[in-house]
Write a protein that holds these residues in place. Structure first.
Motif, PDB file in Angstrom:
ATOM      1  N   LYS A 255     -12.093 -34.827  37.583  1.00  0.00           N
ATOM      2  CA  LYS A 255     -12.741 -35.520  35.965  1.00  0.00           C
ATOM      3  C   LYS A 255     -12.494 -33.681  35.437  1.00  0.00           C
ATOM      4  CE  LYS A 255     -16.589 -37.415  34.522  1.00  0.00           C
ATOM      5  NZ  LYS A 255     -17.414 -38.592  34.781  1.00  0.00           N
ATOM      6  N   ARG A 256     -13.543 -33.132  36.295  1.00  0.00           N
ATOM      7  CA  ARG A 256     -13.344 -31.601  35.493  1.00  0.00           C
ATOM      8  C   ARG A 256     -12.290 -31.167  35.039  1.00  0.00           C
ATOM      9  NH1 ARG A 256     -16.958 -27.893  33.498  1.00  0.00           N
ATOM     10  NH2 ARG A 256     -16.217 -25.103  33.972  1.00  0.00           N
ATOM     11  N   GLN A 257     -11.472 -30.982  35.742  1.00  0.00           N
ATOM     12  CA  GLN A 257      -9.836 -30.829  35.419  1.00  0.00           C
ATOM     13  C   GLN A 257      -8.945 -30.997  34.138  1.00  0.00           C
ATOM     14  OE1 GLN A 257      -7.807 -30.768  39.112  1.00  0.00           O
ATOM     15  NE2 GLN A 257      -7.857 -28.561  39.848  1.00  0.00           N
ATOM     16  N   ARG A 258      -9.155 -32.517  34.005  1.00  0.00           N
ATOM     17  CA  ARG A 258      -9.407 -33.745  33.504  1.00  0.00           C
ATOM     18  C   ARG A 258      -9.913 -33.128  32.021  1.00  0.00           C
ATOM     19  NH1 ARG A 258     -10.926 -38.441  31.656  1.00  0.00           N
ATOM     20  NH2 ARG A 258      -8.779 -39.975  29.807  1.00  0.00           N
ATOM     21  N   LYS A 259     -10.756 -32.694  31.835  1.00  0.00           N
ATOM     22  CA  LYS A 259     -11.746 -32.612  30.955  1.00  0.00           C
ATOM     23  C   LYS A 259     -11.517 -31.398  30.072  1.00  0.00           C
ATOM     24  CE  LYS A 259     -16.389 -32.063  28.912  1.00  0.00           C
ATOM     25  NZ  LYS A 259     -18.522 -31.613  29.694  1.00  0.00           N
ATOM     26  N   LEU A 260     -11.419 -30.086  31.022  1.00  0.00           N
ATOM     27  CA  LEU A 260     -10.965 -28.863  30.239  1.00  0.00           C
ATOM     28  C   LEU A 260      -9.336 -29.007  29.384  1.00  0.00           C
ATOM     29  CD1 LEU A 260     -11.899 -26.237  33.055  1.00  0.00           C
ATOM     30  CD2 LEU A 260     -12.721 -26.806  31.478  1.00  0.00           C
ATOM     31  N   ARG A 261      -8.319 -29.411  30.149  1.00  0.00           N
ATOM     32  CA  ARG A 261      -6.774 -30.013  29.770  1.00  0.00           C
ATOM     33  C   ARG A 261      -6.748 -30.818  28.758  1.00  0.00           C
ATOM     34  NH1 ARG A 261      -5.248 -32.221  34.645  1.00  0.00           N
ATOM     35  NH2 ARG A 261      -5.501 -34.311  33.872  1.00  0.00           N
ATOM     36  N   ARG A 262      -8.266 -31.540  28.398  1.00  0.00           N
ATOM     37  CA  ARG A 262      -8.086 -32.331  27.052  1.00  0.00           C
ATOM     38  C   ARG A 262      -8.211 -31.369  26.215  1.00  0.00           C
ATOM     39  NH1 ARG A 262      -8.461 -38.739  27.272  1.00  0.00           N
ATOM     40  NH2 ARG A 262      -9.466 -37.916  25.573  1.00  0.00           N
ATOM     41  N   ALA A 263      -9.142 -30.639  26.018  1.00  0.00           N
ATOM     42  CA  ALA A 263      -9.446 -29.576  25.951  1.00  0.00           C
ATOM     43  C   ALA A 263      -9.095 -28.333  24.821  1.00  0.00           C
ATOM     44  CB  ALA A 263     -11.337 -28.997  25.839  1.00  0.00           C
ATOM     45  N   GLU A 264      -8.043 -27.905  25.982  1.00  0.00           N
ATOM     46  CA  GLU A 264      -6.980 -27.359  26.207  1.00  0.00           C
ATOM     47  C   GLU A 264      -6.446 -27.581  25.387  1.00  0.00           C
ATOM     48  OE1 GLU A 264      -4.885 -23.311  25.717  1.00  0.00           O
ATOM     49  OE2 GLU A 264      -6.917 -23.916  26.527  1.00  0.00           O
ATOM     50  N   LYS A 265      -5.536 -28.558  24.791  1.00  0.00           N
ATOM     51  CA  LYS A 265      -4.740 -29.791  24.253  1.00  0.00           C
ATOM     52  C   LYS A 265      -5.212 -29.953  22.213  1.00  0.00           C
ATOM     53  CE  LYS A 265      -2.249 -34.246  24.277  1.00  0.00           C
ATOM     54  NZ  LYS A 265      -1.460 -35.402  24.829  1.00  0.00           N
ATOM     55  N   GLN A 266      -6.835 -30.100  22.376  1.00  0.00           N
ATOM     56  CA  GLN A 266      -6.992 -30.270  20.897  1.00  0.00           C
ATOM     57  C   GLN A 266      -7.316 -28.628  20.702  1.00  0.00           C
ATOM     58  OE1 GLN A 266      -8.106 -33.183  20.618  1.00  0.00           O
ATOM     59  NE2 GLN A 266      -8.735 -32.151  18.207  1.00  0.00           N
ATOM     60  N   ARG A 267      -7.042 -28.022  21.525  1.00  0.00           N
ATOM     61  CA  ARG A 267      -7.714 -26.344  20.597  1.00  0.00           C
ATOM     62  C   ARG A 267      -5.981 -25.847  20.386  1.00  0.00           C
ATOM     63  NH1 ARG A 267      -9.198 -23.466  24.823  1.00  0.00           N
ATOM     64  NH2 ARG A 267     -10.748 -25.129  25.120  1.00  0.00           N
ATOM     65  N   GLU A 268      -5.251 -25.789  21.059  1.00  0.00           N
ATOM     66  CA  GLU A 268      -3.572 -26.082  20.361  1.00  0.00           C
ATOM     67  C   GLU A 268      -3.191 -27.042  19.361  1.00  0.00           C
ATOM     68  OE1 GLU A 268      -1.122 -27.102  23.517  1.00  0.00           O
ATOM     69  OE2 GLU A 268      -1.839 -25.223  25.203  1.00  0.00           O
ATOM     70  N   LEU A 269      -3.586 -28.559  19.253  1.00  0.00           N
ATOM     71  CA  LEU A 269      -3.357 -29.295  17.939  1.00  0.00           C
ATOM     72  C   LEU A 269      -3.853 -28.663  16.840  1.00  0.00           C
ATOM     73  CD1 LEU A 269      -1.550 -31.627  17.142  1.00  0.00           C
ATOM     74  CD2 LEU A 269      -3.985 -32.665  17.769  1.00  0.00           C
ATOM     75  N   GLN A 270      -5.480 -27.958  16.624  1.00  0.00           N
ATOM     76  CA  GLN A 270      -6.164 -27.659  15.982  1.00  0.00           C
ATOM     77  C   GLN A 270      -4.703 -26.366  15.533  1.00  0.00           C
ATOM     78  OE1 GLN A 270      -9.974 -27.269  16.916  1.00  0.00           O
ATOM     79  NE2 GLN A 270     -11.022 -29.487  17.283  1.00  0.00           N
ATOM     80  N   ASP A 271      -4.572 -25.717  16.566  1.00  0.00           N
ATOM     81  CA  ASP A 271      -4.674 -24.102  16.217  1.00  0.00           C
ATOM     82  C   ASP A 271      -3.279 -24.170  15.122  1.00  0.00           C
ATOM     83  OD1 ASP A 271      -6.822 -22.622  17.273  1.00  0.00           O
ATOM     84  OD2 ASP A 271      -5.006 -22.137  19.275  1.00  0.00           O
ATOM     85  N   LYS A 272      -2.745 -25.087  15.434  1.00  0.00           N
ATOM     86  CA  LYS A 272      -0.817 -25.950  14.845  1.00  0.00           C
ATOM     87  C   LYS A 272      -1.275 -26.140  13.513  1.00  0.00           C
ATOM     88  CE  LYS A 272       1.844 -27.251  19.422  1.00  0.00           C
ATOM     89  NZ  LYS A 272       2.757 -27.814  19.790  1.00  0.00           N
ATOM     90  N   GLN A 273      -2.145 -26.857  13.692  1.00  0.00           N
ATOM     91  CA  GLN A 273      -2.821 -27.344  11.906  1.00  0.00           C
ATOM     92  C   GLN A 273      -3.244 -26.540  10.988  1.00  0.00           C
ATOM     93  OE1 GLN A 273      -6.223 -30.400  13.537  1.00  0.00           O
ATOM     94  NE2 GLN A 273      -4.320 -31.749  13.801  1.00  0.00           N
ATOM     95  N   ALA A 274      -3.979 -25.218  11.786  1.00  0.00           N
ATOM     96  CA  ALA A 274      -4.304 -24.146  10.849  1.00  0.00           C
ATOM     97  C   ALA A 274      -3.200 -22.807  10.277  1.00  0.00           C
ATOM     98  CB  ALA A 274      -5.763 -23.569  12.564  1.00  0.00           C
ATOM     99  N   ALA A 275      -2.329 -23.100  10.559  1.00  0.00           N
ATOM    100  CA  ALA A 275      -1.248 -22.325  11.108  1.00  0.00           C
ATOM    101  C   ALA A 275      -0.492 -22.561  10.295  1.00  0.00           C
ATOM    102  CB  ALA A 275      -0.589 -21.853  12.577  1.00  0.00           C
ATOM    103  N   GLY A 276      -0.464 -24.707  10.161  1.00  0.00           N
ATOM    104  CA  GLY A 276       0.460 -24.991   8.410  1.00  0.00           C
ATOM    105  C   GLY A 276       1.856 -26.109   9.708  1.00  0.00           C
ATOM    106  N   LEU A 277       1.686 -25.890  11.330  1.00  0.00           N
ATOM    107  CA  LEU A 277       2.692 -26.371  11.365  1.00  0.00           C
ATOM    108  C   LEU A 277       2.910 -27.588  11.583  1.00  0.00           C
ATOM    109  CD1 LEU A 277       3.138 -23.934  14.319  1.00  0.00           C
ATOM    110  CD2 LEU A 277       4.788 -24.183  12.491  1.00  0.00           C
ATOM    111  N   VAL A 278       1.420 -28.073  11.589  1.00  0.00           N
ATOM    112  CA  VAL A 278       1.216 -29.962  11.505  1.00  0.00           C
ATOM    113  C   VAL A 278       0.404 -30.594  11.093  1.00  0.00           C
ATOM    114  CG1 VAL A 278       0.487 -31.655  13.591  1.00  0.00           C
ATOM    115  CG2 VAL A 278       2.177 -29.484  14.628  1.00  0.00           C
ATOM    116  N   PRO A 279       0.723 -31.574  10.693  1.00  0.00           N
ATOM    117  CA  PRO A 279      -0.430 -31.787   9.422  1.00  0.00           C
ATOM    118  C   PRO A 279      -1.625 -32.404   9.865  1.00  0.00           C
ATOM    119  CG  PRO A 279       1.747 -33.617   9.893  1.00  0.00           C
ATOM    120  CD  PRO A 279       2.239 -32.084  10.883  1.00  0.00           C
ATOM    121  N   ALA A 280      -2.911 -32.030   8.608  1.00  0.00           N
ATOM    122  CA  ALA A 280      -3.834 -32.028   9.669  1.00  0.00           C
ATOM    123  C   ALA A 280      -3.980 -33.984   9.151  1.00  0.00           C
ATOM    124  CB  ALA A 280      -5.123 -31.967   8.447  1.00  0.00           C
TER     125      ALA A 280
END
Length: 186
Positions: free
Chosen positions: A1-26
């Motif tokens: 359960k904890r690994q799933r939570k960490l994996r999802r948090a990492e995925k969310q962080r990557e998405l936010q970084d891409k949005q901040a860089a302008g690669l993915v629209p918000a």
């Protein structure tokens, strides 16, 4: 359960970084009837009915997407039955439970068939000892805890121990003190 939570948090962080860089629209802001005035600011005051319509459309779209995801993940009838059977088969990994039932009369074919079929369906092994004088049968069965629980319910509650010939006679039912004795072996 904890690994799933960490994996999802990492995925969310990557998405936010891409949005901040302008690669993915918000993504479009998630509107509800409670928060649309705060989110939309002055636009909500200019045309409130249009904004309300937009909010309702967005809420309905989210609901539709939710129902479609549920429908896509839903198991078919065969998959459900396979899953149920697999759970009963894997039930033995927790340990083997044993149940002993004393039955006053098991001479009727209905009783024999019902006992045998339900044992096969719940993956229970065991046997029946019958005595002619006095008329008595002992059903010994072993299996997983869930299977034994289902089988105990069959033997004590669901089974009609009066045959079709003896509808009014309740003497053949399993008596309360003779119902079950269960032990767990590991």
């Amino acid at each position: 359960k904890r690994q799933r939570k960490l994996r999802r948090a990492e995925k969310q962080r990557e998405l936010q970084d891409k949005q901040a860089a302008g690669l993915v629209p918000a993504p479009e802001p998630r509107l509800t009837m409670q928060n649309f005035i705060r989110v939309m600011g002055d636009n909500a005051y200019l045309d409130p009915s249009q904004m309300e319509r937009k909010v309702k459309e967005q809420v309905e779209a989210r609901q539709r997407a939710h129902l479609e995801r549920n429908e896509a993940n839903k198991l078919t009838k065969e998959q459900r039955s396979e899953k149920r059977a697999q759970k009963l088969e894997e039930d033995i990994t927790d340990g083997v439970s044993v149940a002993i039932f004393y039955v006053k009369d098991m001479s009727h074919t209905y009783h024999r068939t019902k006992v045998d079929l339900n044992a096969q369906q719940t993956y229970i092994t065991g046997g029946v000892l019958e005595c002619q004088n006095p008329s008595l049968a002992v059903v010994i069965c072993e299996g997983g805890p869930k299977a034994i629980k289902k089988y105990t319910r069959l033997m004590t509650v669901r089974m009609k121990w009066t045959g079709p010939d003896e509808l009014g006679d309740d003497d053949d039912e399993v008596s309360a003190e003779d119902q079950t004795e269960s032990q767990k072996f590991n």
